[in-house]
Design a protein around this motif. Structure first.
Motif, mmCIF file in Angstrom:
data_model
loop_
_atom_site.group_PDB
_atom_site.id
_atom_site.type_symbol
_atom_site.label_atom_id
_atom_site.label_comp_id
_atom_site.label_asym_id
_atom_site.label_seq_id
_atom_site.Cartn_x
_atom_site.Cartn_y
_atom_site.Cartn_z
ATOM 1 N N GLU A 128 18.589 65.147 -106.736
ATOM 2 C CA GLU A 128 19.105 65.096 -105.358
ATOM 3 C C GLU A 128 18.994 66.444 -104.672
ATOM 4 O OE1 GLU A 128 23.047 63.730 -105.939
ATOM 5 O OE2 GLU A 128 22.474 61.611 -106.193
ATOM 6 N N ALA A 129 19.000 67.527 -105.472
ATOM 7 C CA ALA A 129 18.881 68.874 -104.910
ATOM 8 C C ALA A 129 17.435 69.285 -104.711
ATOM 9 C CB ALA A 129 19.584 69.878 -105.817
ATOM 10 N N GLY A 130 16.493 68.379 -105.026
ATOM 11 C CA GLY A 130 15.086 68.634 -104.759
ATOM 12 C C GLY A 130 14.335 69.348 -105.861
ATOM 13 N N THR A 131 14.780 69.226 -107.108
ATOM 14 C CA THR A 131 14.086 69.883 -108.212
ATOM 15 C C THR A 131 12.746 69.181 -108.471
ATOM 16 O OG1 THR A 131 16.206 70.455 -109.200
ATOM 17 C CG2 THR A 131 14.261 70.549 -110.635
ATOM 18 N N PRO A 132 11.630 69.930 -108.583
ATOM 19 C CA PRO A 132 10.311 69.322 -108.808
ATOM 20 C C PRO A 132 10.253 68.595 -110.155
ATOM 21 C CG PRO A 132 10.105 71.609 -108.121
ATOM 22 C CD PRO A 132 11.556 71.387 -108.416
ATOM 23 N N ALA A 133 9.340 67.633 -110.274
ATOM 24 C CA ALA A 133 9.204 66.840 -111.499
ATOM 25 C C ALA A 133 8.850 67.712 -112.699
ATOM 26 C CB ALA A 133 8.152 65.759 -111.299
ATOM 27 N N THR A 134 7.953 68.709 -112.503
ATOM 28 C CA THR A 134 7.568 69.563 -113.645
ATOM 29 C C THR A 134 8.762 70.349 -114.167
ATOM 30 O OG1 THR A 134 6.883 71.263 -112.044
ATOM 31 C CG2 THR A 134 5.163 69.787 -112.891
ATOM 32 N N THR A 135 9.611 70.796 -113.250
ATOM 33 C CA THR A 135 10.818 71.530 -113.658
ATOM 34 C C THR A 135 11.792 70.585 -114.358
ATOM 35 O OG1 THR A 135 10.557 73.053 -111.806
ATOM 36 C CG2 THR A 135 12.729 72.971 -112.858
ATOM 37 N N ALA B 72 20.491 65.222 -114.390
ATOM 38 C CA ALA B 72 19.185 64.929 -113.791
ATOM 39 C C ALA B 72 19.357 64.345 -112.391
ATOM 40 C CB ALA B 72 18.417 63.953 -114.683
ATOM 41 N N ARG B 73 20.364 63.462 -112.218
ATOM 42 C CA ARG B 73 20.595 62.870 -110.888
ATOM 43 C C ARG B 73 20.941 63.959 -109.884
ATOM 44 N NH1 ARG B 73 25.269 59.007 -111.299
ATOM 45 N NH2 ARG B 73 23.693 57.688 -112.296
#
Length: 414
Positions: free
Chosen positions: A132-139, A127-128
């Motif tokens: 850090e790679a910019g994954t959206p919260a919904t994803t 998850a960290r």
């Protein structure tokens, strides 16, 4: 048409659309995440303490790397995963891990604890990196759901492997132990028995005690006994079955002598069982033979107490050679042979009591429930028939044996 696969892992993989760039970063971080996860498992699960650098550590490391790699493959949206086998080799690896842990003597609780620790730590690291790679919260939420569904499926596969290994190895061990019991009954040599014991993972005790009881009761009777008790349910040579519809089972109980014998008899209380004597383990056949003979003399009855063969040694001795006993009766009771049956039986009964009570007339009268004068009268008849031979110790011994034998009616002249 094939049925639609609806497992939570497949649904989660289909719903998750991770960016390829994020997946590349996660895959690059896989070795570091696996190392961190493995270190946490070794640190937090007692059964894996000190496993780093050893064979168990290598197993954990490979399992963690395979699991995370399989997860990242699923996280690609299931694009390169066969939907009919959503976990493929990873699930097979988890199953094999469960079997291996059972062979290593570790419990399923330890393995499930390792899964819980691994899921927590790997999720934190994954998850960290994804955040850090910019994954959206919904994803990220779907990412979490997929991870924990995936871990559930892997742990279920490991549970199945662990259970199957224990079941299979248990069956194999049970077969080897039954074979060992049969070899003991066959009188096999010490070398053969020692090798069979090793195959059965059975440590030879000092002694074995044979217990015969109805097959229907054998499993329940085992509960309070040693886990190394051997069971032989077939080929019980030397026993004449009274009721073929109710076969017998033989238990060979380790070290049931001294206090152990008292425990054994208490454990069998209320059961239809016959106990032989304790014997050196390689001579267990002699304990079985004694139990079988005691069973023939004292058939087990429902609701009765277990029969201890050692409390019936005199009867066993007297019936060891029935034809010899019959011949002995014919010889030593010859003076009674011409009497009427009723008279013969009364005098034989009185003579035995008189010999056992060493001529104490009042005690004989009390035992036979007759008047002392009746005893005097009968013994006068006996002395007239036997003469001075009643003073001969050898004759007295033979008379006691002949008159004491079960069903010892005096022999008649033909």
């Amino acid at each position: 048409m094939a049925a639609k696969v609806t497992s939570a892992t497949v649904r989660g993989a289909a719903a998750l659309q991770m960016d390829d760039a994020v997946l590349r970063v996660l895959r690059e971080r896989l070795p570091a995440i696996a190392t961190t996860t493995m270190a946490a498992v070794v640190d937090e699960v007692p059964d894996y303490a000190g496993a780093l650098g050893g064979a168990a550590g290598d197993t954990i490391e490979k399992a963690v790397q395979m699991a995370i790699a399989g997860f990242l493959k699923l996280a690609g949206g299931g694009r390169d995963v066969d939907p009919s086998t959503p976990l493929g080799p990873t699930r097979e690896g988890a199953y094999a891990l469960g079997r291996g842990e059972a062979r290593g003597g570790r419990s399923m609780d330890s393995l499930l604890a390792a899964y819980r620790v691994g899921a927590r730590v790997s999720w934190r690291e994954l998850a960290r990196t994804a955040a850090e790679a910019g994954t959206p919260a919904t994803t990220m939420a779907k990412f979490a759901e997929l991870l924990f569904a995936y871990i559930d499926e892997l742990s279920a596969a490991s549970v199945a492997g662990h259970t199957d290994e224990l079941t299979t190895s248990g069956r194999v061990r049970d077969r080897y132990r039954e074979r060992l019991g049969q070899l003991l009954l066959s009188g096999a040599g010490a070398d053969v028995l020692t090798a069979a014991a090793a195959r059965a993972e059975w440590t030879p005790p000092t002694s074995l005690t044979a217990v015969l009881l109805p097959a229907a009761e054998a499993r329940r009777a085992l509960a309070p006994l040693s886990v190394d008790t051997l069971i032989v349910g077939e080929d019980l040579q030397g026993i004449e079955e009274v009721d073929p519809d109710h076969p017998l089972t033989l238990l060979l109980v380790p070290d049931a002598d001294g206090p152990g014998r008292r425990h054994l008899l208490r454990a069998l209380a209320g059961r239809h069982a016959v106990c032989g004597p304790p014997r050196p383990w390689i001579d267990a056949r002699s304990s079985f033979d004694r139990a079988a003979r005691a069973l023939a003399l004292h058939p087990v009855s429902r609701g009765g107490e277990p029969i201890d063969s050692e409390r019936h040694l005199a009867d066993l001795v007297l019936t060891a050679d029935p034809t010899a006993v019959a011949d002995l009766r014919g010889q030593v009771l010859e003076p009674l042979a011409e009497l009427a049956p009723a008279t013969r039986d009364r005098l034989a009964e009185t003579l035995l009591s008189w010999l056992l009570h060493q001529g104490r007339r009042e005690e004989v009268a009390a035992e036979l429930h007759v008047h002392a004068q009746t005893v005097r009268y009968r013994m006068a008849q006996v002395r007239e028939l036997f003469g001075d031979s009643l003073a001969d110790p050898a004759v007295v011994r033979e008379l006691v044996i002949a008159l004491s034998a079960p069903s010892a009616a005096p022999a008649t002249r033909r």
